[in-house]
Design a protein around this motif. Structure first.
Motif, PDB file in Angstrom:
ATOM      1  N   THR A 216       0.815  -1.220   0.000  1.00  0.00           N
ATOM      2  CA  THR A 216       0.000   0.000   0.000  1.00  0.00           C
ATOM      3  C   THR A 216       0.848   1.269   0.000  1.00  0.00           C
ATOM      4  OG1 THR A 216      -0.179  -0.023   2.421  1.00  0.00           O
ATOM      5  CG2 THR A 216      -1.912  -1.131   1.177  1.00  0.00           C
ATOM      6  N   LEU A 217       0.311   2.269  -0.663  1.00  0.00           N
ATOM      7  CA  LEU A 217       0.848   3.628  -0.650  1.00  0.00           C
ATOM      8  C   LEU A 217      -0.104   4.474   0.189  1.00  0.00           C
ATOM      9  CD1 LEU A 217       2.812   5.822  -1.903  1.00  0.00           C
ATOM     10  CD2 LEU A 217       1.010   6.166  -3.618  1.00  0.00           C
ATOM     11  N   PRO A 218       0.307   4.877   1.396  1.00  0.00           N
ATOM     12  CA  PRO A 218      -0.609   5.668   2.234  1.00  0.00           C
ATOM     13  C   PRO A 218      -0.939   7.016   1.582  1.00  0.00           C
ATOM     14  CG  PRO A 218       1.240   4.829   3.522  1.00  0.00           C
ATOM     15  CD  PRO A 218       1.578   4.618   2.075  1.00  0.00           C
ATOM     16  N   VAL A 219      -2.219   7.351   1.562  1.00  0.00           N
ATOM     17  CA  VAL A 219      -2.663   8.631   1.024  1.00  0.00           C
ATOM     18  C   VAL A 219      -3.497   9.334   2.089  1.00  0.00           C
ATOM     19  CG1 VAL A 219      -3.908   9.813  -0.830  1.00  0.00           C
ATOM     20  CG2 VAL A 219      -2.735   7.655  -1.306  1.00  0.00           C
ATOM     21  N   ALA A 224      -0.121  11.968  -1.004  1.00  0.00           N
ATOM     22  CA  ALA A 224       0.426  10.620  -0.820  1.00  0.00           C
ATOM     23  C   ALA A 224       1.763  10.675  -0.095  1.00  0.00           C
ATOM     24  CB  ALA A 224       0.592   9.937  -2.173  1.00  0.00           C
ATOM     25  N   ASP A 225       2.069   9.598   0.627  1.00  0.00           N
ATOM     26  CA  ASP A 225       3.340   9.460   1.348  1.00  0.00           C
ATOM     27  C   ASP A 225       4.212   8.461   0.595  1.00  0.00           C
ATOM     28  OD1 ASP A 225       5.443   9.110   3.073  1.00  0.00           O
ATOM     29  OD2 ASP A 225       4.258   8.257   4.705  1.00  0.00           O
ATOM     30  N   PHE A 226       5.225   8.964  -0.105  1.00  0.00           N
ATOM     31  CA  PHE A 226       6.102   8.112  -0.914  1.00  0.00           C
ATOM     32  C   PHE A 226       7.316   7.602  -0.146  1.00  0.00           C
ATOM     33  CE2 PHE A 226       3.920  10.693  -4.116  1.00  0.00           C
ATOM     34  CZ  PHE A 226       3.535   9.724  -5.027  1.00  0.00           C
ATOM     35  N   SER A 227       7.408   7.866   1.138  1.00  0.00           N
ATOM     36  CA  SER A 227       8.631   7.579   1.894  1.00  0.00           C
ATOM     37  C   SER A 227       8.997   6.099   1.919  1.00  0.00           C
ATOM     38  CB  SER A 227       8.497   8.108   3.329  1.00  0.00           C
ATOM     39  OG  SER A 227       7.408   7.481   3.999  1.00  0.00           O
ATOM     40  N   GLN A 228       7.989   5.225   1.866  1.00  0.00           N
ATOM     41  CA  GLN A 228       8.270   3.785   1.946  1.00  0.00           C
ATOM     42  C   GLN A 228       8.369   3.113   0.581  1.00  0.00           C
ATOM     43  OE1 GLN A 228       8.951   2.298   4.938  1.00  0.00           O
ATOM     44  NE2 GLN A 228       8.778   4.423   5.671  1.00  0.00           N
ATOM     45  N   GLN A 255       5.654  15.253  -6.993  1.00  0.00           N
ATOM     46  CA  GLN A 255       5.276  13.875  -6.695  1.00  0.00           C
ATOM     47  C   GLN A 255       5.231  13.025  -7.958  1.00  0.00           C
ATOM     48  OE1 GLN A 255       1.573  14.843  -4.624  1.00  0.00           O
ATOM     49  NE2 GLN A 255       2.426  14.026  -2.730  1.00  0.00           N
ATOM     50  N   ARG A 256       4.767  13.601  -9.041  1.00  0.00           N
ATOM     51  CA  ARG A 256       4.716  12.872 -10.311  1.00  0.00           C
ATOM     52  C   ARG A 256       6.121  12.523 -10.788  1.00  0.00           C
ATOM     53  NH1 ARG A 256      -0.588  14.159 -13.186  1.00  0.00           N
ATOM     54  NH2 ARG A 256      -1.821  15.089 -11.533  1.00  0.00           N
ATOM     55  N   GLN A 257       7.022  13.464 -10.658  1.00  0.00           N
ATOM     56  CA  GLN A 257       8.404  13.201 -11.065  1.00  0.00           C
ATOM     57  C   GLN A 257       9.059  12.153 -10.173  1.00  0.00           C
ATOM     58  OE1 GLN A 257       9.921  17.225 -10.956  1.00  0.00           O
ATOM     59  NE2 GLN A 257       9.520  17.552 -13.136  1.00  0.00           N
ATOM     60  N   LEU A 259       7.540   9.676  -8.739  1.00  0.00           N
ATOM     61  CA  LEU A 259       6.977   8.385  -9.141  1.00  0.00           C
ATOM     62  C   LEU A 259       7.603   7.898 -10.451  1.00  0.00           C
ATOM     63  CD1 LEU A 259       4.922   6.510  -7.900  1.00  0.00           C
ATOM     64  CD2 LEU A 259       3.126   7.656  -9.191  1.00  0.00           C
ATOM     65  N   ILE A 260       7.776   8.795 -11.410  1.00  0.00           N
ATOM     66  CA  ILE A 260       8.413   8.428 -12.683  1.00  0.00           C
ATOM     67  C   ILE A 260       9.855   7.976 -12.444  1.00  0.00           C
ATOM     68  CG2 ILE A 260       9.263   9.341 -14.870  1.00  0.00           C
ATOM     69  CD1 ILE A 260       6.289   8.876 -14.966  1.00  0.00           C
ATOM     70  N   HIS A 261      10.573   8.690 -11.594  1.00  0.00           N
ATOM     71  CA  HIS A 261      11.961   8.340 -11.275  1.00  0.00           C
ATOM     72  C   HIS A 261      12.019   6.944 -10.656  1.00  0.00           C
ATOM     73  CE1 HIS A 261      16.130   8.772  -9.978  1.00  0.00           C
ATOM     74  NE2 HIS A 261      15.751   8.395  -8.760  1.00  0.00           N
ATOM     75  N   TRP A 262      11.103   6.653  -9.752  1.00  0.00           N
ATOM     76  CA  TRP A 262      11.053   5.333  -9.105  1.00  0.00           C
ATOM     77  C   TRP A 262      10.826   4.233 -10.135  1.00  0.00           C
ATOM     78  CZ3 TRP A 262       6.630   2.180  -9.050  1.00  0.00           C
ATOM     79  CH2 TRP A 262       6.718   1.033  -8.257  1.00  0.00           C
ATOM     80  N   ALA A 263       9.890   4.439 -11.038  1.00  0.00           N
ATOM     81  CA  ALA A 263       9.574   3.422 -12.040  1.00  0.00           C
ATOM     82  C   ALA A 263      10.763   3.163 -12.968  1.00  0.00           C
ATOM     83  CB  ALA A 263       8.355   3.855 -12.852  1.00  0.00           C
TER      84      ALA A 263
END
Length: 460
Positions: A216-219, A224-228, A255-257, A259-263
């Protein structure tokens, strides 16, 4: 007169007390079969209550069969055939799920669109034209008609910044159906998926059908919390970045960037559900994630929220590697959506009617959203917090009355109002204060006003 013996209590809605008293009168024979009851107006005047209150009581009695309405003549008591056991009248017990409630006067359902502004004549005219085409009388293409796929590709480039070609667009009947198909080809390489919490339960159920491991991604109301995310096992994530379901917030460009970086870093994919991005009321719609990096984003859209739920038309844009696998897997499957609806929508878009419809409905829904917010603030003041009023076809209200979600929904139902829970969207990231979902898209101005007033009666 029977109404002379009424004495209202303070612990129950007046309509319910009227209903219970008349039910008792009929059960014990104080009101005989076929006896005429006071009219709605007479009863309201006699008891010094509103006509709506007496109407709700009579509606419940009619629904349960105690009385009947005869057009132009009024209301009459019905003959009862009670069960007799040892000289006592035994009335069948109601299950808890069958608790007494009047028929809904106002339904704050989110899955509906404005019927009065639907372009019925234009749509019907185009649909009739399509029936004259030869291709309307054969089976369609398995991945959707190229005519519609081209129109969608053009529209996504103009409105969402997504650069794609028609061959990468896949047409389906619903978001869930396409997620189920996607899950089938992704689960071997991506056995784990991250979903938003809270988040769209329909998507989660599609992934669970394939036994994905769910992270899960906590929102929260603030985002949203991307820390984990960096520590998760997933290389696949499902998000609603332009209008989070259910909070209604939008991801910032940062936040969008992220997420893209993570992917890109983990060579994974983002499933972007852009389900009602057309309806943003404070600024222009945000660019889609797929416009930033189409190679790492699987883009989903639909015509259900913005046009007509029953049309069952959805679409997705697939990155090249997934597109090849998808086509190989489903080449010999028939299309799951109506050929006639596809061709009609394609012509509707080609003639510019789609863009005109979206512009018109954005103004219509903006006015409804503003009225809904205004009425809620007027009636409830500090007892509620409003969430998500910047976009979409519904809003959330956090009701700080020390009551449960179930109680709020039940009391609203007793007052003729249907409201909806948000607990279904949560996995672990629950909230202490209940949050209720209120759709407004298919309600008139008068219905919105009445619905909020009835909620005030029900809750406060």
């Amino acid at each position: 007169m029977i109404t002379a013996i009424f004495a209202f209590r303070d612990d129950s809605p007046k309509y319910k007390q009227i209903y219970e008293q008349f039910k008792l009168f009929i059960d014990r024979g104080d009101i005989l079969a076929d006896e005429r009851l006071p009219s709605i107006r007479q009863l309201a005047d006699s008891l010094q209550v509103s006509r709506n209150t007496t109407l709700m009581a009579y509606d419940q009695l009619v629904a349960e069969g105690y009385i009947r309405g005869e057009g132009g003549r009024g209301y009459f008591a019905n003959e009862l055939e009670p069960l007799i056991s040892q000289g006592k009248v035994i009335l069948p017990a109601l299950k808890q799920s069958e608790s007494l409630a009047p028929p809904s006067l106002i339904d704050f359902r989110a899955g509906a669109v404005d019927q009065t502004h639907f372009p019925l004549k234009v749509w019907r005219s185009i649909a009739n034209q399509v029936l004259s085409l030869q291709e309307s009388y054969q089976y369609g293409e398995p991945f959707g008609e190229m005519f519609l796929r081209k129109q969608i590709a053009t529209y996504l480039h103009q409105s969402r910044g997504v650069k794609t070609n028609a061959n990468a667009v896949i047409i389906g009947s619903s978001t869930q159906q396409m997620l189920i198909n996607l899950g089938y080809i992704l689960k071997a390489d991506f056995p784990c998926i991250t979903v938003e919490d809270p988040g769209y339960d329909g998507a989660r159920q599609s992934f669970q059908l394939h036994n994905f491991m769910i992270e899960t991604l906590p929102v929260y109301e603030t985002g949203a919390d991307f820390s984990q995310l960096e520590h998760s096992k997933s290389r696949l994530i499902y998000v609603t970045p332009s209008h989070h379901s259910p909070y209604g917030i939008s991801m910032s460009i940062q936040q969008r960037q992220t997420l893209i970086h993570w992917a890109n870093k983990i060579e994974g994919y983002i499933i972007e559900d852009d389900y009602d991005s057309e309806f943003r009321y404070t600024q222009q719609p945000f660019p889609a994630l797929a416009s930033i990096d189409p190679a790492r984003v699987i883009y989903l859209g639909n015509f259900s929220k913005s046009f007509l739920p029953g049309i069952r038309l959805s679409y997705m844009v697939l990155p090249e590697p997934i597109l090849k696998r998808y086509i190989h897997q489903f080449l010999h499957f028939e299309s799951t959506t109506s050929l006639h609806s596809q061709l009609t929508m394609a012509k509707f878009m080609e003639e510019g009617e789609w863009n005109r419809h979206i512009k018109r409905m954005r103004l219509v829904y903006k006015r409804k959203m503003q009225q809904m917010v205004s009425q809620l603030l007027m009636q409830f003041d500090q007892t509620i917090s409003i969430i998500g009023e910047q976009s979409g076809l519904y809003l959330l209200i956090k009701v700080d009355l020390n009551r449960s979600e179930e109680w709020l929904i039940e009391q609203a139902s007793f007052h003729g109002v249907k409201v909806y829970p948000t607990s279904i969207y949560y996995l672990n990231n629950t909230t202490d204060i209940p949050i209720i979902k209120l759709g407004f898209s298919n309600l008139s101005s008068e219905e919105i006003k009445l619905g909020v007033e009835l909620l005030k009666m029900a809750w406060v």
